[in-house]
Design a protein around this motif. Structure first.
Motif, PDB file in Angstrom:
ATOM      1  N   MET A  75      -1.758 -14.628  -0.071  1.00  0.00           N
ATOM      2  CA  MET A  75      -3.037 -13.688   0.294  1.00  0.00           C
ATOM      3  C   MET A  75      -2.791 -12.314  -0.310  1.00  0.00           C
ATOM      4  SD  MET A  75      -4.805 -14.299   3.586  1.00  0.00           S
ATOM      5  CE  MET A  75      -4.450 -16.186   4.255  1.00  0.00           C
ATOM      6  N   PHE A  76      -1.436 -11.767  -0.114  1.00  0.00           N
ATOM      7  CA  PHE A  76      -1.341 -10.206  -0.357  1.00  0.00           C
ATOM      8  C   PHE A  76      -0.829  -9.952  -1.564  1.00  0.00           C
ATOM      9  CE2 PHE A  76      -1.079 -10.935   4.212  1.00  0.00           C
ATOM     10  CZ  PHE A  76      -2.060  -9.964   4.531  1.00  0.00           C
ATOM     11  N   PRO A  77      -1.115  -8.761  -2.244  1.00  0.00           N
ATOM     12  CA  PRO A  77      -0.724  -8.336  -3.701  1.00  0.00           C
ATOM     13  C   PRO A  77       0.813  -8.362  -3.506  1.00  0.00           C
ATOM     14  CG  PRO A  77      -1.699  -6.518  -2.483  1.00  0.00           C
ATOM     15  CD  PRO A  77      -1.919  -7.668  -1.384  1.00  0.00           C
ATOM     16  N   GLU A  78       1.448  -8.218  -4.720  1.00  0.00           N
ATOM     17  CA  GLU A  78       2.952  -8.358  -4.670  1.00  0.00           C
ATOM     18  C   GLU A  78       3.695  -7.026  -4.212  1.00  0.00           C
ATOM     19  OE1 GLU A  78       5.973  -9.576  -8.337  1.00  0.00           O
ATOM     20  OE2 GLU A  78       4.110 -10.910  -7.874  1.00  0.00           O
ATOM     21  N   ASN A  79       2.853  -6.037  -4.758  1.00  0.00           N
ATOM     22  CA  ASN A  79       3.348  -4.766  -4.233  1.00  0.00           C
ATOM     23  C   ASN A  79       2.605  -4.428  -2.911  1.00  0.00           C
ATOM     24  OD1 ASN A  79       3.891  -1.930  -3.828  1.00  0.00           O
ATOM     25  ND2 ASN A  79       3.829  -1.451  -5.890  1.00  0.00           N
ATOM     26  N   MET A  80       3.282  -4.170  -1.795  1.00  0.00           N
ATOM     27  CA  MET A  80       2.864  -4.041  -0.424  1.00  0.00           C
ATOM     28  C   MET A  80       2.899  -2.696   0.125  1.00  0.00           C
ATOM     29  SD  MET A  80       1.921  -7.190   0.845  1.00  0.00           S
ATOM     30  CE  MET A  80       1.964  -6.853   2.653  1.00  0.00           C
ATOM     31  N   THR A  81       3.171  -1.791  -0.894  1.00  0.00           N
ATOM     32  CA  THR A  81       3.316  -0.283  -0.430  1.00  0.00           C
ATOM     33  C   THR A  81       1.854   0.330   0.121  1.00  0.00           C
ATOM     34  OG1 THR A  81       4.587  -0.003  -2.423  1.00  0.00           O
ATOM     35  CG2 THR A  81       3.767   2.101  -1.103  1.00  0.00           C
ATOM     36  N   GLU A  82       1.125  -0.183  -0.628  1.00  0.00           N
ATOM     37  CA  GLU A  82      -0.459   0.441  -0.063  1.00  0.00           C
ATOM     38  C   GLU A  82      -0.979  -0.396   1.236  1.00  0.00           C
ATOM     39  OE1 GLU A  82      -2.611   2.600  -1.256  1.00  0.00           O
ATOM     40  OE2 GLU A  82      -1.155   3.493  -2.139  1.00  0.00           O
ATOM     41  N   GLN A  83      -0.566  -1.725   1.259  1.00  0.00           N
ATOM     42  CA  GLN A  83      -1.076  -2.611   2.308  1.00  0.00           C
ATOM     43  C   GLN A  83      -0.345  -1.883   3.725  1.00  0.00           C
ATOM     44  OE1 GLN A  83      -3.015  -4.949   2.009  1.00  0.00           O
ATOM     45  NE2 GLN A  83      -3.163  -5.466   4.218  1.00  0.00           N
ATOM     46  N   ARG A  84       0.932  -1.516   3.403  1.00  0.00           N
ATOM     47  CA  ARG A  84       1.666  -1.034   4.703  1.00  0.00           C
ATOM     48  C   ARG A  84       0.784   0.439   5.329  1.00  0.00           C
ATOM     49  NH1 ARG A  84       6.643  -1.634   1.499  1.00  0.00           N
ATOM     50  NH2 ARG A  84       7.064  -3.750   1.747  1.00  0.00           N
ATOM     51  N   LYS A  85       0.334   0.996   4.100  1.00  0.00           N
ATOM     52  CA  LYS A  85      -0.094   2.458   4.487  1.00  0.00           C
ATOM     53  C   LYS A  85      -1.330   2.144   5.076  1.00  0.00           C
ATOM     54  CE  LYS A  85       1.406   5.155   0.554  1.00  0.00           C
ATOM     55  NZ  LYS A  85       1.156   5.513  -0.752  1.00  0.00           N
ATOM     56  N   LYS A  86      -2.203   1.040   4.721  1.00  0.00           N
ATOM     57  CA  LYS A  86      -3.478   0.917   5.205  1.00  0.00           C
ATOM     58  C   LYS A  86      -3.584   0.297   6.562  1.00  0.00           C
ATOM     59  CE  LYS A  86      -5.653  -0.425   0.561  1.00  0.00           C
ATOM     60  NZ  LYS A  86      -5.870  -1.364  -0.073  1.00  0.00           N
ATOM     61  N   LEU A  87      -2.156  -0.687   6.834  1.00  0.00           N
ATOM     62  CA  LEU A  87      -2.359  -1.181   8.218  1.00  0.00           C
ATOM     63  C   LEU A  87      -1.917  -0.010   9.052  1.00  0.00           C
ATOM     64  CD1 LEU A  87      -2.295  -3.599  10.066  1.00  0.00           C
ATOM     65  CD2 LEU A  87       0.290  -3.886   9.576  1.00  0.00           C
ATOM     66  N   MET A  88      -0.864   0.734   8.674  1.00  0.00           N
ATOM     67  CA  MET A  88      -0.574   1.916   9.642  1.00  0.00           C
ATOM     68  C   MET A  88      -1.579   2.820  10.029  1.00  0.00           C
ATOM     69  SD  MET A  88       2.108   0.483  10.851  1.00  0.00           S
ATOM     70  CE  MET A  88       2.554   1.645  12.112  1.00  0.00           C
ATOM     71  N   ALA A  89      -2.512   3.217   8.954  1.00  0.00           N
ATOM     72  CA  ALA A  89      -3.517   4.085   9.038  1.00  0.00           C
ATOM     73  C   ALA A  89      -4.483   3.658  10.121  1.00  0.00           C
ATOM     74  CB  ALA A  89      -4.181   4.408   7.775  1.00  0.00           C
ATOM     75  N   THR A  90      -4.634   2.391   9.834  1.00  0.00           N
ATOM     76  CA  THR A  90      -5.681   1.569  10.836  1.00  0.00           C
ATOM     77  C   THR A  90      -5.488   1.498  12.071  1.00  0.00           C
ATOM     78  OG1 THR A  90      -6.595   0.278   8.983  1.00  0.00           O
ATOM     79  CG2 THR A  90      -7.254  -0.492  11.239  1.00  0.00           C
ATOM     80  N   LEU A  91      -4.123   1.300  12.339  1.00  0.00           N
ATOM     81  CA  LEU A  91      -3.471   1.320  13.629  1.00  0.00           C
ATOM     82  C   LEU A  91      -3.454   2.630  14.478  1.00  0.00           C
ATOM     83  CD1 LEU A  91      -0.520  -1.448  13.234  1.00  0.00           C
ATOM     84  CD2 LEU A  91      -2.504  -1.857  14.493  1.00  0.00           C
ATOM     85  N   ALA A  92      -3.287   3.690  13.527  1.00  0.00           N
ATOM     86  CA  ALA A  92      -3.229   5.108  14.008  1.00  0.00           C
ATOM     87  C   ALA A  92      -4.802   5.445  14.676  1.00  0.00           C
ATOM     88  CB  ALA A  92      -2.890   5.949  12.704  1.00  0.00           C
ATOM     89  N   VAL A  93      -5.664   4.879  13.930  1.00  0.00           N
ATOM     90  CA  VAL A  93      -7.061   5.043  14.412  1.00  0.00           C
ATOM     91  C   VAL A  93      -7.348   4.355  15.569  1.00  0.00           C
ATOM     92  CG1 VAL A  93      -9.439   4.670  13.817  1.00  0.00           C
ATOM     93  CG2 VAL A  93      -8.128   5.337  12.139  1.00  0.00           C
TER      94      VAL A  93
END
Ligand code: HEM
Length: 102
Positions: free
Chosen positions: A1-19
């Motif tokens: 389900m996820f893209p091979e490069n997870m760098t952006e995914q990690r940023k998005k998840l942590m940004a959302t959790l920060a919110v």
């Protein structure tokens, strides 16, 4: 389900959790965004049963990363925050479990 490069995914998840963490004192203010996020997740292929798996992985990761700072109080706060957010997202995307059973 996820893209091979997870760098952006990690940023998005942590940004959302920060919110979420910042919004904990005023949860209703973030629920509309959580609803839209949940509906986008249906098109990503996320299913209701994936949410507890992602939650367990998140809590495990925080425990590994925080070490001694992972106190019972911190664990219970993160468990409650993920439970509230994922509960809202699941209800918005798939309906309440009682509705699903009807
Ligand atoms: C509270 C739980 C979760 C949060 C806060 C979260 C957050 C996010 C965010 C911010 C994005 C970026 C795209 C967007 O904003 O629409 C995203 C994408 C995505 N999420 Fe989640 N997510 C959660 C749970 C899950 C679960 C349970 C799954 C199921 C495996 C999942 C699978 C995905 C996938 C497949 C993408 C798209 C990846 C891509 O193609 O770039 N997420 N998520």
């Amino acid at each position: 389900m996820f893209p091979e490069n997870m760098t952006e995914q990690r940023k998005k998840l942590m940004a959302t959790l920060a919110v979420v963490v910042n919004g904990l004192s005023d949860l209703p203010s973030i629920l509309p965004a959580a609803s839209a996020l949940a509906i986008r997740h249906v098109s990503y292929g996320a299913r209701r049963e994936h949410y507890p798996v992602v939650g367990a992985a998140l809590l495990w990761t925080l425990e590994q990363g925080l070490g001694d700072a992972w106190t019972p109080e911190v664990a219970s706060a993160w468990t409650a925050a993920y439970g509230t957010l994922s509960g809202t997202m699941m209800a918005e995307a798939y309906g309440r479990p009682s509705q699903a059973a009807e």
